[in-house]
Design a protein around this motif. Structure first.
Motif, PDB file in Angstrom:
ATOM      1  N   ASN A   1       0.951  -1.278   0.208  1.00 33.21           N
ATOM      2  CA  ASN A   1       0.025   0.034  -0.125  1.00 33.21           C
ATOM      3  C   ASN A   1       0.932   1.296  -0.233  1.00 33.21           C
ATOM      4  O   ASN A   1       2.114   1.374  -0.109  1.00 33.21           O
ATOM      5  CB  ASN A   1      -1.002   0.063   1.289  1.00 33.21           C
ATOM      6  N   ARG A   2       0.445   2.457   0.014  1.00 34.18           N
ATOM      7  CA  ARG A   2       1.056   3.604  -0.027  1.00 34.18           C
ATOM      8  C   ARG A   2       2.115   3.924   1.018  1.00 34.18           C
ATOM      9  O   ARG A   2       2.789   4.829   0.730  1.00 34.18           O
ATOM     10  CB  ARG A   2      -0.077   4.934   0.162  1.00 34.18           C
ATOM     11  N   SER A   3       2.062   3.139   2.267  1.00 26.87           N
ATOM     12  CA  SER A   3       3.185   3.492   3.173  1.00 26.87           C
ATOM     13  C   SER A   3       4.415   3.163   2.846  1.00 26.87           C
ATOM     14  O   SER A   3       5.339   3.716   3.386  1.00 26.87           O
ATOM     15  CB  SER A   3       2.785   2.462   4.307  1.00 26.87           C
ATOM     16  N   VAL A   4       4.500   2.450   1.714  1.00 25.97           N
ATOM     17  CA  VAL A   4       5.954   2.208   0.969  1.00 25.97           C
ATOM     18  C   VAL A   4       6.717   3.307   0.681  1.00 25.97           C
ATOM     19  O   VAL A   4       7.904   3.402   0.556  1.00 25.97           O
ATOM     20  CB  VAL A   4       5.923   0.998  -0.039  1.00 25.97           C
ATOM     21  N   PHE A   5       5.825   4.270   0.434  1.00 22.27           N
ATOM     22  CA  PHE A   5       6.364   5.644  -0.255  1.00 22.27           C
ATOM     23  C   PHE A   5       6.507   6.692   0.706  1.00 22.27           C
ATOM     24  O   PHE A   5       6.609   8.009   0.163  1.00 22.27           O
ATOM     25  CB  PHE A   5       5.599   6.105  -1.379  1.00 22.27           C
ATOM     26  N   VAL A   6       6.595   6.557   2.074  1.00 25.24           N
ATOM     27  CA  VAL A   6       6.889   7.777   2.992  1.00 25.24           C
ATOM     28  C   VAL A   6       8.017   8.403   2.869  1.00 25.24           C
ATOM     29  O   VAL A   6       7.780  10.008   2.544  1.00 25.24           O
ATOM     30  CB  VAL A   6       6.901   6.904   4.348  1.00 25.24           C
ATOM     31  N   LEU A   7       9.090   7.832   2.456  1.00 23.17           N
ATOM     32  CA  LEU A   7      10.347   8.658   2.420  1.00 23.17           C
ATOM     33  C   LEU A   7      10.700   9.230   1.169  1.00 23.17           C
ATOM     34  O   LEU A   7      10.721  10.526   0.917  1.00 23.17           O
ATOM     35  CB  LEU A   7      11.609   7.716   2.512  1.00 23.17           C
ATOM     36  N   LEU A   8      10.034   8.549   0.089  1.00 24.52           N
ATOM     37  CA  LEU A   8      10.098   9.178  -1.515  1.00 24.52           C
ATOM     38  C   LEU A   8       8.952  10.217  -1.625  1.00 24.52           C
ATOM     39  O   LEU A   8       9.342  11.189  -2.008  1.00 24.52           O
ATOM     40  CB  LEU A   8       9.597   7.819  -2.416  1.00 24.52           C
ATOM     41  N   ARG A   9       7.824  10.014  -1.007  1.00 20.92           N
ATOM     42  CA  ARG A   9       6.854  11.122  -1.123  1.00 20.92           C
ATOM     43  C   ARG A   9       7.298  12.431  -0.370  1.00 20.92           C
ATOM     44  O   ARG A   9       7.050  13.426  -1.074  1.00 20.92           O
ATOM     45  CB  ARG A   9       5.518  10.708  -0.423  1.00 20.92           C
ATOM     46  N   ARG A  10       7.871  12.454   0.860  1.00 27.66           N
ATOM     47  CA  ARG A  10       8.261  13.447   1.580  1.00 27.66           C
ATOM     48  C   ARG A  10       9.558  14.266   0.611  1.00 27.66           C
ATOM     49  O   ARG A  10       9.345  15.517   0.625  1.00 27.66           O
ATOM     50  CB  ARG A  10       8.878  13.206   2.894  1.00 27.66           C
ATOM     51  N   ALA A  11      10.224  13.389   0.164  1.00 20.32           N
ATOM     52  CA  ALA A  11      11.564  14.070  -0.654  1.00 20.32           C
ATOM     53  C   ALA A  11      10.768  14.837  -2.132  1.00 20.32           C
ATOM     54  O   ALA A  11      11.495  15.919  -2.505  1.00 20.32           O
ATOM     55  CB  ALA A  11      12.354  13.111  -1.136  1.00 20.32           C
ATOM     56  N   LEU A  12       9.895  14.097  -2.689  1.00 20.48           N
ATOM     57  CA  LEU A  12       9.238  14.760  -3.791  1.00 20.48           C
ATOM     58  C   LEU A  12       8.464  15.946  -3.780  1.00 20.48           C
ATOM     59  O   LEU A  12       8.533  16.830  -4.394  1.00 20.48           O
ATOM     60  CB  LEU A  12       8.555  13.726  -4.655  1.00 20.48           C
ATOM     61  N   GLY A  13       7.876  15.888  -2.449  1.00 30.87           N
ATOM     62  CA  GLY A  13       7.166  17.080  -2.280  1.00 30.87           C
ATOM     63  C   GLY A  13       7.881  18.093  -1.407  1.00 30.87           C
ATOM     64  O   GLY A  13       7.030  19.363  -1.087  1.00 30.87           O
ATOM     65  N   ALA A  14       9.109  18.100  -1.227  1.00 35.04           N
ATOM     66  CA  ALA A  14       9.915  19.229  -0.601  1.00 35.04           C
ATOM     67  C   ALA A  14       9.643  20.657  -1.202  1.00 35.04           C
ATOM     68  O   ALA A  14       9.831  20.525  -2.404  1.00 35.04           O
ATOM     69  CB  ALA A  14      11.377  18.687  -0.397  1.00 35.04           C
ATOM     70  N   GLY A  15       9.554  21.462  -0.505  1.00 33.50           N
ATOM     71  CA  GLY A  15       9.589  22.890  -0.976  1.00 33.50           C
ATOM     72  C   GLY A  15       8.162  23.215  -1.644  1.00 33.50           C
ATOM     73  O   GLY A  15       8.216  24.286  -2.083  1.00 33.50           O
ATOM     74  N   GLY A  16       7.281  22.232  -1.668  1.00 35.19           N
ATOM     75  CA  GLY A  16       5.895  22.660  -2.425  1.00 35.19           C
ATOM     76  C   GLY A  16       6.104  22.874  -3.956  1.00 35.19           C
ATOM     77  O   GLY A  16       4.991  23.390  -4.443  1.00 35.19           O
ATOM     78  N   LEU A  17       7.070  22.287  -4.521  1.00 36.03           N
ATOM     79  CA  LEU A  17       7.263  22.582  -5.918  1.00 36.03           C
ATOM     80  C   LEU A  17       6.239  21.682  -6.712  1.00 36.03           C
ATOM     81  O   LEU A  17       6.188  22.135  -7.833  1.00 36.03           O
ATOM     82  CB  LEU A  17       8.698  22.281  -6.457  1.00 36.03           C
ATOM     83  N   ARG A  18       6.080  20.578  -6.150  1.00 36.95           N
ATOM     84  CA  ARG A  18       4.990  19.630  -6.789  1.00 36.95           C
ATOM     85  C   ARG A  18       4.161  19.064  -5.875  1.00 36.95           C
ATOM     86  O   ARG A  18       4.290  18.670  -4.798  1.00 36.95           O
ATOM     87  CB  ARG A  18       5.726  18.624  -7.693  1.00 36.95           C
ATOM     88  N   HIS A  19       2.930  18.698  -6.264  1.00 36.41           N
ATOM     89  CA  HIS A  19       1.766  18.069  -5.732  1.00 36.41           C
ATOM     90  C   HIS A  19       2.111  16.439  -5.569  1.00 36.41           C
ATOM     91  O   HIS A  19       2.210  16.080  -6.970  1.00 36.41           O
ATOM     92  CB  HIS A  19       0.585  18.487  -6.208  1.00 36.41           C
ATOM     93  N   VAL A  20       2.222  15.860  -4.694  1.00 32.73           N
ATOM     94  CA  VAL A  20       2.349  14.083  -4.849  1.00 32.73           C
ATOM     95  C   VAL A  20       1.187  13.692  -3.921  1.00 32.73           C
ATOM     96  O   VAL A  20       0.744  14.065  -2.812  1.00 32.73           O
ATOM     97  CB  VAL A  20       3.666  14.087  -3.965  1.00 32.73           C
ATOM     98  N   GLU A  21       0.645  12.502  -4.595  1.00 31.75           N
ATOM     99  CA  GLU A  21      -0.279  11.997  -4.007  1.00 31.75           C
ATOM    100  C   GLU A  21       0.081  10.287  -4.280  1.00 31.75           C
ATOM    101  O   GLU A  21       1.068   9.922  -5.143  1.00 31.75           O
ATOM    102  CB  GLU A  21      -1.715  12.034  -4.653  1.00 31.75           C
TER     103      GLU A  21
END
Length: 265
Positions: free
Chosen positions: A67-87
């Motif tokens: 499930n989506r919990s596998v992406f905890v670290l990746l999601r945080r990194a991709l969404g850093a700085g608010g440059l992109r919306h991540v879901e």
């Protein structure tokens, strides 16, 4: 006529001593952490409308029984700085046909574009999630919406691991002789999506390990070899996460991204 671009195969190096043992130990650590987080990702996340972002939104697709919990670290990194919306998109654990999930994904992408005001999105899929994203791109016209498809340890040419699990229809669809993979091998002229496939020689769920590479003459493909980590660590390792960020930021070629990311480990 389709655009035919040969796949490049850069290597994303992680210096190790006793690489196989280190990779195995890391898999155990990642598995333990993921088991602790797994309950937090069972439910579909609440859709939030944030401030406008300057880059295409990213939709994360998990793997088989995950499930989506596998992406905890990746999601945080991709969404850093608010440059992109991540879901993250949680598809049903009762899924029996990845093609049905790909059709559901198509609707989710349309909804995401409408909500964010963006014309295109980026997809990042781990394992089976990468196949779902690729089927959408190649077979359902998703290349009109997907700018970049990143796959992590995805059995693009099929895996022979765990033959005792063939009773599950999703596992059968990940076999080399499946109808789904035969469809993905068909011509895809003019496909506009850039595909970047990360694969590792220590990915024990890919048999053979080269199964995680994309080999298709009509696709714009870059195959990036990761050394020193296994299947579970692919969406969580800082080196891979840094490389994915650079891919989605459009900084240089895959070779340059791999070279830069190797210094992170």
């Amino acid at each position: 006529m389709g655009l035919c671009i040969p796949a490049s195969i850069p290597t994303l190096s992680i210096p190790t001593v006793g690489a196989a043992l280190r990779a195995g130990a890391l898999e155990v650590v990642v598995l333990g952490g993921h088991l602790l987080l797994y309950p937090t990702g069972v439910c579909q996340e609440k859709v939030a409308v944030g401030p406008p972002a300057t880059r295409p939104p990213v939709l994360l697709l998990h793997g088989f029984t995950d499930n989506r919990s596998v992406f905890v670290l990746l999601r945080r990194a991709l969404g850093a700085g608010g440059l992109r919306h991540v879901e993250a998109y949680n598809y049903s654990p009762f899924t029996r046909d990845l093609r049905v999930t790909a059709r559901h994904l198509a609707r989710r992408v349309e909804e995401l574009c409408a909500r964010t005001g963006q014309e295109r999105v980026d997809l990042v899929g781990h394992s089976l999630g990468g196949l779902v994203g690729r089927y959408y791109v190649q077979r359902l016209g998703g290349d009109a919406r997907v700018r970049t498809l990143v796959t992590l340890g995805t059995p693009h040419s099929g895996t022979l691991v765990a033959p005792f699990m063939d009773a599950h229809p999703l596992v059968r669809q990940m076999r080399p002789d499946s109808e789904v993979l035969a469809e993905l091998a068909e011509p895809a002229p003019g496909c506009a999506t850039r595909c970047v496939a990360f694969w590792s020689e220590f990915d024990t769920l890919m048999v053979p390990v080269s199964a995680a590479r994309i080999e298709h003459p009509d696709l714009r493909v870059e195959n990036v070899q990761v050394t020193g980590i296994g299947h579970l660590a692919l969406p969580a390792h800082p080196t891979v996460i840094a490389a994915i960020r650079r891919v989605l930021d459009g900084i240089g070629s895959a070779s340059a991204e791999a070279s830069e990311a190797s210094s992170v480990a």
